[in-house]
Design an enzyme around this catalytic site. Sequence first.
Site, PDB file in Angstrom:
ATOM      1  N   LYS A  15     -10.444  -0.856   2.713  1.00  0.00           N
ATOM      2  CA  LYS A  15     -10.871  -1.796   1.948  1.00  0.00           C
ATOM      3  C   LYS A  15      -9.518  -2.814   1.428  1.00  0.00           C
ATOM      4  CE  LYS A  15     -11.540   1.177  -1.945  1.00  0.00           C
ATOM      5  NZ  LYS A  15     -10.087   1.233  -2.537  1.00  0.00           N
ATOM      6  N   ARG A  99     -16.001   1.087  -9.695  1.00  0.00           N
ATOM      7  CA  ARG A  99     -15.900   2.682  -9.107  1.00  0.00           C
ATOM      8  C   ARG A  99     -16.903   3.701  -9.495  1.00  0.00           C
ATOM      9  NH1 ARG A  99     -10.520   2.315  -6.650  1.00  0.00           N
ATOM     10  NH2 ARG A  99     -10.175   3.910  -5.089  1.00  0.00           N
ATOM     11  N   ARG A 138      -1.753   8.690   8.296  1.00  0.00           N
ATOM     12  CA  ARG A 138      -1.156   7.730   7.421  1.00  0.00           C
ATOM     13  C   ARG A 138      -0.062   8.443   6.782  1.00  0.00           C
ATOM     14  NH1 ARG A 138      -4.543   4.402   3.122  1.00  0.00           N
ATOM     15  NH2 ARG A 138      -3.645   5.508   1.181  1.00  0.00           N
ATOM     16  N   ARG A 147       2.133   8.022  -0.675  1.00  0.00           N
ATOM     17  CA  ARG A 147       1.876   7.769  -1.866  1.00  0.00           C
ATOM     18  C   ARG A 147       1.621   9.404  -2.449  1.00  0.00           C
ATOM     19  NH1 ARG A 147      -2.865   3.335  -1.793  1.00  0.00           N
ATOM     20  NH2 ARG A 147      -3.963   5.009  -2.854  1.00  0.00           N
ATOM     21  N   ARG A 158     -10.415  12.839  -3.647  1.00  0.00           N
ATOM     22  CA  ARG A 158     -10.862  11.630  -3.799  1.00  0.00           C
ATOM     23  C   ARG A 158     -11.971  11.312  -3.273  1.00  0.00           C
ATOM     24  NH1 ARG A 158      -6.359   7.823  -1.805  1.00  0.00           N
ATOM     25  NH2 ARG A 158      -7.297   6.165  -3.099  1.00  0.00           N
TER      26      ARG A 158
HETATM   27  P1  AMP Z   1      -7.033   2.602  -4.716  1.00  0.00           P
HETATM   28  O1  AMP Z   1      -5.648   1.825  -4.469  1.00  0.00           O
HETATM   29  O2  AMP Z   1      -8.088   1.636  -4.884  1.00  0.00           O
HETATM   30  O3  AMP Z   1      -7.342   3.435  -3.731  1.00  0.00           O
HETATM   31  O4  AMP Z   1      -6.918   3.377  -6.127  1.00  0.00           O
HETATM   32  C1  AMP Z   1      -6.014   4.416  -6.233  1.00  0.00           C
HETATM   33  C2  AMP Z   1      -6.611   5.296  -7.645  1.00  0.00           C
HETATM   34  O5  AMP Z   1      -6.656   4.606  -8.842  1.00  0.00           O
HETATM   35  C3  AMP Z   1      -7.731   5.801  -7.569  1.00  0.00           C
HETATM   36  O6  AMP Z   1      -7.839   7.184  -6.771  1.00  0.00           O
HETATM   37  C4  AMP Z   1      -7.937   6.002  -8.910  1.00  0.00           C
HETATM   38  O7  AMP Z   1      -7.396   7.194  -9.257  1.00  0.00           O
HETATM   39  C5  AMP Z   1      -7.454   4.824  -9.715  1.00  0.00           C
HETATM   40  N1  AMP Z   1      -8.548   3.577  -9.559  1.00  0.00           N
HETATM   41  C6  AMP Z   1      -8.472   2.557  -9.135  1.00  0.00           C
HETATM   42  N2  AMP Z   1      -9.519   1.845  -9.387  1.00  0.00           N
HETATM   43  C7  AMP Z   1     -10.172   2.540 -10.439  1.00  0.00           C
HETATM   44  C8  AMP Z   1     -11.198   2.365 -11.057  1.00  0.00           C
HETATM   45  N3  AMP Z   1     -12.040   1.219 -10.726  1.00  0.00           N
HETATM   46  N4  AMP Z   1     -11.708   3.037 -11.881  1.00  0.00           N
HETATM   47  C9  AMP Z   1     -11.075   4.169 -11.934  1.00  0.00           C
HETATM   48  N5  AMP Z   1     -10.041   4.553 -11.637  1.00  0.00           N
HETATM   49  C10 AMP Z   1      -9.416   3.660 -10.739  1.00  0.00           C
END
Ligand code: AMP
Length: 205
Positions: A15, A99, A138, A147, A158
């Site tokens: 995404k 989310r 990755r 990461r 996750r």
């Molecule tokens: P991402 O880069 O979108 O995969 O997000 C990395 C991490 O950030 C996720 O695994 C969550 O721990 C946190 N995170 C990102 N967006 C949200 C959201 N909308 N609500 C809650 N936690 C978030």
Amino acid sequence: MSRIIVFCGPPGAGKGTQAQKVSEEYGLKHLSTGEMLRAEIASGSELGQQVDALLKQGNLVPDEMVLEMIRGCVTQAECSVCGERKVCERGVVLDGFPRTLEQAKALDEMLARNDSKIEHVISLEVAEDVLIERIEQRIRESGDAIRSDDSEEVLKNRVRVYQEQTAPILPYYEEQGLLRRIDGMQPIDDVTKAIGTVLGKVKVA
Ligand code: AMP
């Protein structure tokens, strides 16, 4: 605000990559809550330390925290996040937000107060075994740039968090006629083309 496009999908669905492409092609602001949270961690703030602990476990941060982060941008109020108000006015690509169902409902309310609404919710769909393989790849390829939330254990959490807390937003959007399911297992360029078909050809210069 002209266009509000939401991207959702499990970790590893691509995404971030696709949201970035759409934002460039259509001249929309790319808002990734994950990136904003990582910036908070990098700042070394106390809040950042709390966020870091949650991200390291693969858990979500509290709804109110992310709502506060994106509120300025989607309501066209003074934008505390990026300061690029002009770009936000054309529209935004929301990557990784909402989310949870709570976040989705809060977003709808925020937008309604500004006579605005979501145009499309793009759901990138990938089978679970393919997801795990992608993330393992990755990890193998990224060397020391891994990461902290990319270890296999965390990844599995996750995926579980996605299924339990995020997937319920899909029927919510389906009922509103906004959900566009895209096969995220196709080659990247084919996924991009499929998204382009949904969004149409009119691009902002
Ligand atoms: P991402 O880069 O979108 O995969 O997000 C990395 C991490 O950030 C996720 O695994 C969550 O721990 C946190 N995170 C990102 N967006 C949200 C959201 N909308 N609500 C809650 N936690 C978030």
